[in-house]
Structure formats: structure tokens, C-alpha cells
Design a protein around this motif. Sequence first.
Motif, short mmCIF file in Angstrom:
data_model
loop_
_atom_site.label_atom_id
_atom_site.label_comp_id
_atom_site.label_asym_id
_atom_site.label_seq_id
_atom_site.Cartn_x
_atom_site.Cartn_y
_atom_site.Cartn_z
N UNK A 1 -7.99 -1.28 -19.84
CA UNK A 1 -9.03 -1.50 -18.84
C UNK A 1 -9.00 -2.87 -18.19
N UNK A 2 -8.12 -3.75 -18.63
CA UNK A 2 -8.10 -5.09 -18.06
C UNK A 2 -6.94 -5.32 -17.12
N UNK A 3 -6.08 -4.32 -16.97
CA UNK A 3 -4.95 -4.47 -16.06
C UNK A 3 -4.69 -3.15 -15.35
N UNK A 4 -4.06 -3.23 -14.19
CA UNK A 4 -3.75 -2.06 -13.39
C UNK A 4 -2.31 -2.18 -12.93
N UNK A 5 -1.56 -1.08 -13.02
CA UNK A 5 -0.19 -1.05 -12.57
C UNK A 5 -0.03 -0.04 -11.45
N UNK A 6 0.91 -0.30 -10.55
CA UNK A 6 1.17 0.63 -9.47
C UNK A 6 2.01 0.00 -8.38
N UNK A 7 1.97 0.63 -7.20
CA UNK A 7 2.75 0.20 -6.04
C UNK A 7 1.83 -0.48 -5.03
N UNK A 8 2.29 -1.63 -4.49
CA UNK A 8 1.48 -2.32 -3.47
C UNK A 8 1.43 -1.45 -2.22
N UNK A 9 0.23 -0.99 -1.86
CA UNK A 9 0.04 -0.14 -0.69
C UNK A 9 -0.24 -0.97 0.57
N UNK A 10 -0.94 -2.09 0.39
CA UNK A 10 -1.23 -3.00 1.50
C UNK A 10 -1.65 -4.32 0.90
N UNK A 11 -1.63 -5.37 1.74
CA UNK A 11 -1.89 -6.72 1.23
C UNK A 11 -2.42 -7.57 2.36
N UNK A 12 -3.44 -8.37 2.06
CA UNK A 12 -3.96 -9.34 3.02
C UNK A 12 -3.85 -10.72 2.41
N UNK B 1 -3.97 -15.15 3.28
CA UNK B 1 -4.88 -16.03 4.03
C UNK B 1 -6.25 -16.07 3.39
N UNK B 2 -7.29 -16.16 4.22
CA UNK B 2 -8.65 -16.23 3.69
C UNK B 2 -9.10 -14.86 3.19
N UNK B 3 -9.92 -14.84 2.13
CA UNK B 3 -10.46 -13.61 1.51
C UNK B 3 -9.34 -12.59 1.26
N UNK B 4 -8.29 -12.97 0.51
CA UNK B 4 -7.17 -12.05 0.32
C UNK B 4 -7.55 -10.86 -0.55
N UNK B 5 -6.85 -9.73 -0.33
CA UNK B 5 -7.03 -8.55 -1.17
C UNK B 5 -5.71 -7.81 -1.28
N UNK B 6 -5.67 -6.88 -2.23
CA UNK B 6 -4.47 -6.08 -2.43
C UNK B 6 -4.89 -4.64 -2.70
N UNK B 7 -4.15 -3.69 -2.13
CA UNK B 7 -4.37 -2.28 -2.40
C UNK B 7 -3.24 -1.77 -3.28
N UNK B 8 -3.60 -1.07 -4.35
CA UNK B 8 -2.63 -0.56 -5.31
C UNK B 8 -2.68 0.96 -5.32
N UNK B 9 -1.52 1.58 -5.16
CA UNK B 9 -1.41 3.03 -5.32
C UNK B 9 -0.98 3.31 -6.76
#
Length: 741
Positions: free
Chosen positions: A595-606, A608-616
Amino acid sequence: MLKNKVLFPIILSVAVLLAAAGPFAAEAAGETLLDINGHWAQQYIAEMCASEIVTGYPGGLYQPDQSVTRLELLASLVRVLGQDEQAKNLARETVDYYVPPPDWGRGYLIWGVQRGMLDKNLLEQMAGPATRAEVAALVCGALQISPGSGEPDFEDAGQIAPGYRGLVSAVVDRKIMQGFPGNVFKPDDEITRAQMAVILSRIIDNNFAGAEIQFQRYRGAVSSIDFTNQLITLKMGDYGYLNKILDDDCEIYLKEKNARLTDLELGDEVTIVLNNNERVVFIKNTAQQNGTESGTDYHNYAGRVDSLTYSEGEYSLHLTDFDGRQMVFPVAAAVTINQDGYTKEIYSVNQNDFVEVRIAESRITEINFLDTTKFEGTVTSINSSKLTVRNDDGEKETWQVPGNVVVEGSTEEYEDIENGSLVEVKVYDGKAIIIEVIEESSPEGEVDSLDTSGTWGITIIKDNGSSKKYAVDDDVVVRNNDGDVIDFEDLDTGKRVRLRLNSDDYVDLIKVIDEAGNGYVEGEIYSLDTSGAWGITITDEDGDRKKYDVVNDVTVKNSDGDSIDFEDLDTGYMVKLRLNSDGDVYRIEVIDESGSSVSGTVNNLKTGSSPWIKIEKSSGSIAKYYISNSAYYTRNGSSINLRSIVIGSEVEIRLNNGKVVKIIVTDDLNITLQGEITDINVSSKRIKIRQESGNSFSYYLANNADLENEDGDEIELEDLEEGWDVEIKLENGKIEKLERK
């Protein structure tokens, strides 16, 4: 040219424009610059070429003493700010003013106008050569530096036009430009390509460059060098270690002179520059030479042999020095090996031997076994860096304990040696380098577990947090705290015991010292405090939270029983905390990491400021996670930056309170990715793409790569066009297949 400033005292006629295809004509891939060897600015030119801020001309020429036009200077400033792509995109825009040729300069000129540093009505003047005063003005405009308030402190300050003086003061104060001998600035001298490279280097060194350029560079102390695998390790202050492979064309400069990898010394402070493949293409520092041998530089290193390997007809020796730094050297075929006055063969060198090696011309030419003295006695004091032993005559000796100490005998780890143990110590240069534990003292600790199947065993946790399992004799005597004999199976975990070992190192007596022990608590990690005195807050099964102080040398074990750093713990882990008599945590055991980690493929990434990542995830679901400002990112154990992460990479992310605190790239060499082609280099078979994140990546084509258009027809590299949206399949980091979408 700068708005509101009269930069050029006269309107210049349009000079002959450069016929090259860009501000600096493209250099053939891997071609060496032929006209900079021995030039006073060689290091700076090589550094800027490695950073892809400037390049040479066709035929391998840089022409270091040629004048630079204002447009060329503007283009290089745009590049050092990491805004080259933005400028090229501006070239496609329609503007309401005349932009003079050449075509390659259109985007840069529009960029300068939009930046507010160029007058749109005077752009034709950018074709002329730049003077030093004009360079100061363009640098201030590009870097958005305000003019200085004081007058320049030069003998020829009166020759600097009034509109330039504050700008000259500003760049001199920031160490971007400086004067000449005799304390003169020479404002009307035309700047050369060599001088421009120096100015660009100073812009970077003084942290005025753009983030993309800064992300290419790392500064640290050389911790180890693997000459066989061309791997360099830097100690990055308090941020850990950075491992990077050297590119085949990596250039090294010491004291501004071209050098070799073997000229670097452990501990040297260096700056490295990485290419798009995260390989080192440039290193600079101040040389610290060790000696010379018949005109050849050599270096001596002393330490412990970790291994001696043989591959492709050559031996390599792996060594850990007395500061704990690891290095690998190839062994010369004619190596000389000396021990106790005798010449030995290579097979005489074994793991855990202590030797001094001499390196000349990238290889070990001499191996000398270290002369040691012996001392036998009882340990009276021991800590992480010092050991004191008393012999049978009552004499005491104290030595430093290096990080590569070898421990032999009944104890294999230095941390497990206790006061009262009988040891034999081999000493070199005031250091205890080999410690043989002849007989342990009576080990003490809390019962961690019992093994009553087959050969009995007991595992105890010692006061230093380490655990050790001991075999138990079938006829063991076990006494409780009152001295009564009890059965071995009646011992409980958590009790504090003292063990006695027989001559076979089996436990034949167990004495319970404290029925309660110091105790332990279990719960889920709510937060970690790694600033100042360490602390950990856990939530127990009743939902109550409590913070515990953590000792500096705490032992932390993951769920597999492997040692990890305290900082590697994550919120959400279920843990068992072992407490000492003061109630401080001296050992942490991870019970469950789910429950403390997630694995997968990077679907999208932002970025710069307020960065985020989408994981498939493997289930096909896509989740979005915001990234903490303090997050860090790794690939193959080395630090990288967020912009280096490719959409399509396989990753593991670590979470803290729902935010990403760590991203581990597990694979970005054998993946499928998408992006827009922004550059095609046919001669080097390299393609550059820009992904949805706005980040750009370069890839080489594999042999027999499959290239297809939107209809699925096979095409050649020459048929590709910039602006195409493509899907790329990588194998071992090279393009195996490319399809236009």
C-alpha cells in the motif's frame, strides 16, 4: 537594439550574413575540433560543445578567433537559457514587423523582441559583429539583469558609452565578464568565438542558465573510478552518491588542460556534464597529481582487495580504500607483485588482502602487500571508528578502524564485536585493518525468535540493533530471572538473556536477565522526522499515535530482512520498533510494505510547477498522483531529474500522505513511447522527439530498424519529417521500430 537604450551609436548597414544553416554550422557527429588544441580557451570551448550550446563548423573547425555576430551571440544565449525549442517554434509565427534573413535566425530575433530586449525596427543590425559593450547589453537583456548603479571600475571607463556603463558593471559584478591586464575593459573590441565560450561557461557556473542546462550538470567529489567499465562515482555532499558511465568521447580537463581519466584523484572536486543518454561527456576540475614515473603520471592507492576478476584476457582488481571508496583497475600484463621481499604471481592476490597498487597509463603496474604488525588481547572499548585492546601484560593499544576493515573468526561483522572478546588485530599505519575474533564474550540481547525444530537455535537482538542466530546445544541449561531452571521452549520473545558458548560455539547456558526486556511496539508509520534528532510517529491498532526518538545508528530491516536506511522507510509501512532502556528506538523491523508504493507505466507527466504523474497499472486503470516538492528520482541507483523521465517508462513510485516522494525508473530502455519529431540527424542516425510533457529525448536507430509511414509502408530515415507524431519501440535504448501516427 535593447529597448530604451541606444546600444549601437550608428545604424549599421546590413553585413554579409552567415551562409551556414544555423548560428553555428552543424559539426559532423563525433568529429574532433581540429583548431582548438592548445588554444587558451580550449576547455571552455569543449565544455560548451559538450553542453550542445555551441558547435563547430564543417570540416572539424571551431574558428576560435573569429568574431561573433550579435545574432550568433543571441542564439547562444537562448540556448544557455534552455529555450532553443521555444525560439525555433517562434520562427513559424507571423509578426507585424520585418524579420531579416537568415532563416535560421528568425525565431531567435522574434524571441528577443518578445523578451523586450530588441527593438523590432532595428533587427537588421543584428548581423554585425558584437563588441564587448554590446555583449554586456545582450547578456543583461537575455538574463534579465538590471543595470548596476555604480560606474565601471576600469581605466578606460570613459570609453564606455553612457548607456552601456551600468550594464557593464552588472555583468562584471556577477563575474560573467571581466577586464584585461592593465584594468581595462576594451568596450569597442569585437568578441571572438573563444571569448564567447568563456562567457557562456561563466553564465552556467554562476547559476544563470536555464533549468534544462543545469540539469545536465552535477558537482561533487570523486568517490570511486571503475576504469574497466568507465564508471565514475561522485559524493554529492549530503545527497548521497551519483554513479555515471563515461561516454566514449568524454573530455577531461584539469587546470584548463586536456587530461585523462587516470589523472583524476579520489576526492577531487569536479563538475560533470551529461548528454541526453545520461552519459558523462565532459569533466573539469583542478588537478592534484600524485607523482611522475619516467615522465608518466602515476597514482598510488592502498586498501582491501574485494575481488580479482578475469575477462577477455585481462585481469581487473576491485579495491576498497581506507575511506570506504570503491574502485576498479585493469591489471597490466607485466605487473610486478611484491610480498615480504619476494616477487609473487597474480594468483597470490586474494580477497581481503591489503595492498597498495600503483596506476600508470590507466593500468596497475605494481602491487605491494602491506606490512602489518599483530596485537592480541581483550577488547576493552569499541565504537564505530576506534578499537581499544588490552593484552595479557596489561598494555593497551587504540587504533582507528577504517571502513574497509576485515573481520574474521567467530564474528563476521565489526558491529557484532563486543567488549570482552578475545581478538588478534593486524595493524597498518595506525589502523586496525584485520580483526580476527578468537573468542566472543557472553553475548547479550533480547530474544527475537526460537527454533525448536531439528538443531535448536536462538536469535537475539543486541544493543546495537543487530541480530544474530546461535546454535543451541541439546543439553542447554536455561535459568529464569530467579535462577530456576526452565525448558528452552518456555523462553518468550522480548526477554533479555545472556548466552554462554561452548568450545563448539553452541549455546550451553541461557540466563534470563530481564523478564520484561526493554520491549517493543508495533504500528503503521504516520510520519518520519529526518531533520536534527531523528524521530518516528506510528499509529497503533487502537488508532493512537505516538512519536518515538530514534538513535543515530538505528538498525532498519525491510520485510525481507535486508538492511535499509532510515530515510528509505515510507508512511504506511507496518513496523515493529525495538526500544532501549531510555525508550528510544534502536531497531526497526518492517512487517508489511503493502500500500505504500505503486508500480506501472508512465501514462503522462507534468514537470515545472505543481508537477504530477499518471501511472497505468497492470490492471489497465490509470491513476494521477501529485509529486512532492522534496521528491527525488533514480535510475539504476543514480539520481536523475524529473525531466529525464520518459512517458512510457516502467516505474515504481513511493507515496507519503498520498503524494509521490520517490520515483524509481525500472526500465526506459525496452519500452514503447510516443512523441513529435523535432530533429532528424541522418548522418548519425539519430532522432529527437518532444513528448506531451514538453520534454525532449534523443534516440539512435538500431541496425535494420523498421520505419513505417501512416499507411504501414516501409520508409527510409530520409523520408521522416519534423512535426510527425510517431510511436517508437525501443530495445536496449535504441529505436527498433517507428510508426507515424
